[in-house]
Design a protein around this motif. Structure first.
Motif, PDB file in Angstrom:
ATOM      1  N   PHE A 127       0.862  -1.184   0.000  1.00  0.00           N
ATOM      2  CA  PHE A 127       0.000   0.000   0.000  1.00  0.00           C
ATOM      3  C   PHE A 127       0.896   1.230   0.000  1.00  0.00           C
ATOM      4  O   PHE A 127       1.599   1.492   0.982  1.00  0.00           O
ATOM      5  CB  PHE A 127      -0.902  -0.020   1.243  1.00  0.00           C
ATOM      6  CG  PHE A 127      -2.124   0.840   1.142  1.00  0.00           C
ATOM      7  CD1 PHE A 127      -3.356   0.293   0.803  1.00  0.00           C
ATOM      8  CD2 PHE A 127      -2.048   2.202   1.367  1.00  0.00           C
ATOM      9  CE1 PHE A 127      -4.495   1.086   0.715  1.00  0.00           C
ATOM     10  CE2 PHE A 127      -3.170   3.007   1.272  1.00  0.00           C
ATOM     11  CZ  PHE A 127      -4.405   2.440   0.944  1.00  0.00           C
ATOM     12  N   HIS A 150      -9.436   9.560  -4.190  1.00  0.00           N
ATOM     13  CA  HIS A 150     -10.286  10.173  -3.173  1.00  0.00           C
ATOM     14  C   HIS A 150     -11.085  11.342  -3.731  1.00  0.00           C
ATOM     15  O   HIS A 150     -11.959  11.879  -3.042  1.00  0.00           O
ATOM     16  CB  HIS A 150      -9.430  10.654  -1.998  1.00  0.00           C
ATOM     17  CG  HIS A 150      -8.733   9.549  -1.258  1.00  0.00           C
ATOM     18  ND1 HIS A 150      -9.115   9.129  -0.007  1.00  0.00           N
ATOM     19  CD2 HIS A 150      -7.677   8.767  -1.606  1.00  0.00           C
ATOM     20  CE1 HIS A 150      -8.314   8.135   0.399  1.00  0.00           C
ATOM     21  NE2 HIS A 150      -7.436   7.909  -0.563  1.00  0.00           N
ATOM     22  N   THR A 175      -8.280   6.446   4.554  1.00  0.00           N
ATOM     23  CA  THR A 175      -7.284   5.400   4.346  1.00  0.00           C
ATOM     24  C   THR A 175      -6.963   4.663   5.631  1.00  0.00           C
ATOM     25  O   THR A 175      -6.905   3.423   5.661  1.00  0.00           O
ATOM     26  CB  THR A 175      -6.006   6.009   3.750  1.00  0.00           C
ATOM     27  OG1 THR A 175      -6.291   6.475   2.427  1.00  0.00           O
ATOM     28  CG2 THR A 175      -4.881   4.996   3.686  1.00  0.00           C
ATOM     29  N   SER A 225       1.511   5.218  -0.166  1.00  0.00           N
ATOM     30  CA  SER A 225       0.899   6.525   0.064  1.00  0.00           C
ATOM     31  C   SER A 225       1.945   7.623  -0.118  1.00  0.00           C
ATOM     32  O   SER A 225       3.072   7.479   0.355  1.00  0.00           O
ATOM     33  CB  SER A 225       0.316   6.613   1.484  1.00  0.00           C
ATOM     34  OG  SER A 225      -0.180   7.921   1.729  1.00  0.00           O
ATOM     35  N   ASP A 282      -2.275   4.893  -3.246  1.00  0.00           N
ATOM     36  CA  ASP A 282      -3.278   5.672  -2.518  1.00  0.00           C
ATOM     37  C   ASP A 282      -3.169   7.136  -2.912  1.00  0.00           C
ATOM     38  O   ASP A 282      -2.102   7.743  -2.751  1.00  0.00           O
ATOM     39  CB  ASP A 282      -3.032   5.504  -1.012  1.00  0.00           C
ATOM     40  CG  ASP A 282      -4.103   6.154  -0.165  1.00  0.00           C
ATOM     41  OD1 ASP A 282      -5.251   6.214  -0.611  1.00  0.00           O
ATOM     42  OD2 ASP A 282      -3.770   6.592   0.954  1.00  0.00           O
ATOM     43  N   LYS A 313      -6.699  10.976   4.547  1.00  0.00           N
ATOM     44  CA  LYS A 313      -5.920  10.176   5.494  1.00  0.00           C
ATOM     45  C   LYS A 313      -6.839   9.452   6.478  1.00  0.00           C
ATOM     46  O   LYS A 313      -6.552   8.314   6.876  1.00  0.00           O
ATOM     47  CB  LYS A 313      -4.921  11.058   6.238  1.00  0.00           C
ATOM     48  CG  LYS A 313      -3.815  11.601   5.343  1.00  0.00           C
ATOM     49  CD  LYS A 313      -2.606  12.082   6.124  1.00  0.00           C
ATOM     50  CE  LYS A 313      -2.846  13.348   6.889  1.00  0.00           C
ATOM     51  NZ  LYS A 313      -1.615  13.855   7.546  1.00  0.00           N
ATOM     52  N   LEU A 326       0.592   8.944   7.053  1.00  0.00           N
ATOM     53  CA  LEU A 326      -0.844   8.955   7.334  1.00  0.00           C
ATOM     54  C   LEU A 326      -1.211   9.466   8.721  1.00  0.00           C
ATOM     55  O   LEU A 326      -2.407   9.594   9.025  1.00  0.00           O
ATOM     56  CB  LEU A 326      -1.410   7.541   7.140  1.00  0.00           C
ATOM     57  CG  LEU A 326      -1.369   7.020   5.699  1.00  0.00           C
ATOM     58  CD1 LEU A 326      -1.834   5.564   5.637  1.00  0.00           C
ATOM     59  CD2 LEU A 326      -2.213   7.891   4.778  1.00  0.00           C
TER      60      LEU A 326
END
Length: 410
Positions: free
Chosen positions: A9, A140, A26, A11, A119, A23, A15
């Motif tokens: 994953f 998102h 996720t 990002s 992400d 955030k 996060l």
């Protein structure tokens, strides 16, 4: 025992603290997936200080964390970002590129991934040219739409021209990105329709928006004339929304309810906004970053979402509804959420309508309580964060299995 497949994953943001909608979404999904079908390897930029501070939180959302050095953000970061104005990529995207990050992702793909999730759209800038693993892009927002809306509301001609230029770059980058992944995950049906209309894309799936109902317990709204807003105050969409509220809505509210006051909860409030409120002696409190948003909003009479730009869905709306805060929002502020005006919130797109809705709430105790209870009941029945995590895990499983005709239904 057969080892679990490994999910990488990626990002572009560390996060924690989970102080932005993306955030929050996720971390809730990863927390719900932890210990499930996949072994989760999370990769993101981080400082050693942040990793040490949030060690327990990281352990709650992944089985292993790998990182690369964060890009240093100096006091002139907003100015230095403009050195990318003539890049082929949009400014926010090229600003997230890191050679160390791209190298770390390349190594993790080679060694540790059965399926990979990138992400946020920006994370694609860290991906190798060729992805040889089953891959997912978790969006998102429709980013190009946000840029277009900024251009539409910008009053300064220079700013409008910059937003228009960045919109065209983001539109091209977004279209090219969604074609590169086996699955694109959207956060609303409306976003999914936008991505599905891009020629040459693959499978587009939609997840609902969820809220942690245990973390956000219900309480009846207060009787004081207290209005609240939560959101990162260094994000341009939130800055624009509060400017709109302060300049156009607030004078109409205070003319009818002179004792009303506003608390704006969110990191890094724009100094110009804070100074404007101070200079005009407005009863606006800017809290800055807080560890727990529940305390400063507890007991408020109404929650405002005066957004005019943005995209995706608004987790803040569901959080407010879960806490029993009656919501007044523009249509864009709840865009992508299956909500009914007058039943779950009050809709107000113009400044006059927004002020009228707030005055109505402040004057009508029974309306506040009705909206509060109906909204909480609605999110309880349909939008738990665990249900969203289960949905996302199913999408990852389908992508790993190469299932073009999804078995998972969300």
């Amino acid at each position: 025992m057969t080892p679990r497949p490994r999910l990488l994953f990626v990002s572009p943001r560390f996060l924690f603290p989970a102080d932005q909608g993306g955030k929050i979404r996720t971390t809730q999904i990863l927390r719900g997936m932890k210990g499930g079908r996949f072994e989760i390897v999370l990769a993101s930029p981080a400082s050693s200080k942040a990793v040490n501070r949030y060690r327990d939180e990281l352990a709650g959302i992944c089985d292993r964390f790998i990182d690369w050095p964060e890009i240093a953000q100096g006091p002139l970061k907003d100015l230095t970002r403009f050195r990318h104005l003539f890049s082929l990529l949009p400014i926010p995207v090229i600003s997230d590129y890191s050679p160390a990050g791209a190298h770390t992702v390349q190594q993790a793909l080679a060694n540790e991934a059965d399926v990979v999730v990138f992400d946020f759209l920006h994370a694609r800038v860290l991906a190798p040219e060729k992805l040889d693993r089953p891959s997912i892009l978790f969006t998102h927002n429709v980013e190009a739409e946000i840029f277009r809306r900024h251009a539409e509301v910008a009053s300064n001609p220079i700013k409008r021209a910059i937003w228009q230029q960045q919109f065209r770059k983001m539109q091209h980058y977004e279209a090219a990105s969604v074609r590169r992944f086996d699955t694109v995950v959207a956060v609303s049906e409306r976003d999914a329709e936008n991505f599905s209309a891009i020629p040459g894309n693959h499978q587009v799936r939609t997840i609902p928006t969820g809220v942690d109902l245990d973390y956000f317990p219900y309480a009846a709204p207060g009787d004081e004339e207290h209005l609240v807003f939560t959101g990162a105050m260094d994000w341009q969409a939130n800055i624009d929304g509060i400017e709109f509220f302060m300049e156009q809505v607030w004078p109409q509210v205070v003319a009818r309810r002179p004792h009303a006051r506003v608390t704006i909860v969110g990191r890094n409030p724009a100094p110009s906004l804070v100074e404007r409120a101070r200079r005009r002696n407005l009863p606006f409190e800017f809290t800055g970053f807080v560890d727990d948003i529940r305390q400063p909003v507890q007991g408020a009479a109404a929650y405002i979402i005066p957004l005019r730009v943005g995209g995706g869905t608004r987790i803040k709306a569901f959080e407010a509804m879960a806490m029993g805060l009656p919501v007044v929002s523009t249509g864009l502020g709840v865009e992508g959420l299956p909500l009914t005006p007058e039943e779950h919130y009050l809709l107000a797109d113009s400044a006059a309508d927004f002020a009228k809705a707030l005055v109505r709430l402040l004057e009508d105790h029974s309306l506040r309580n009705r909206l509060s209870r109906q909204a909480r009941d609605y999110v309880e029945a349909h939008f738990s964060s665990q249900a969203v995590a289960d949905c996302f895990e199913g999408i990852c499983r389908d992508t790993l299995d190469g299932n073009k005709h999804s078995r998972t239904r969300c």
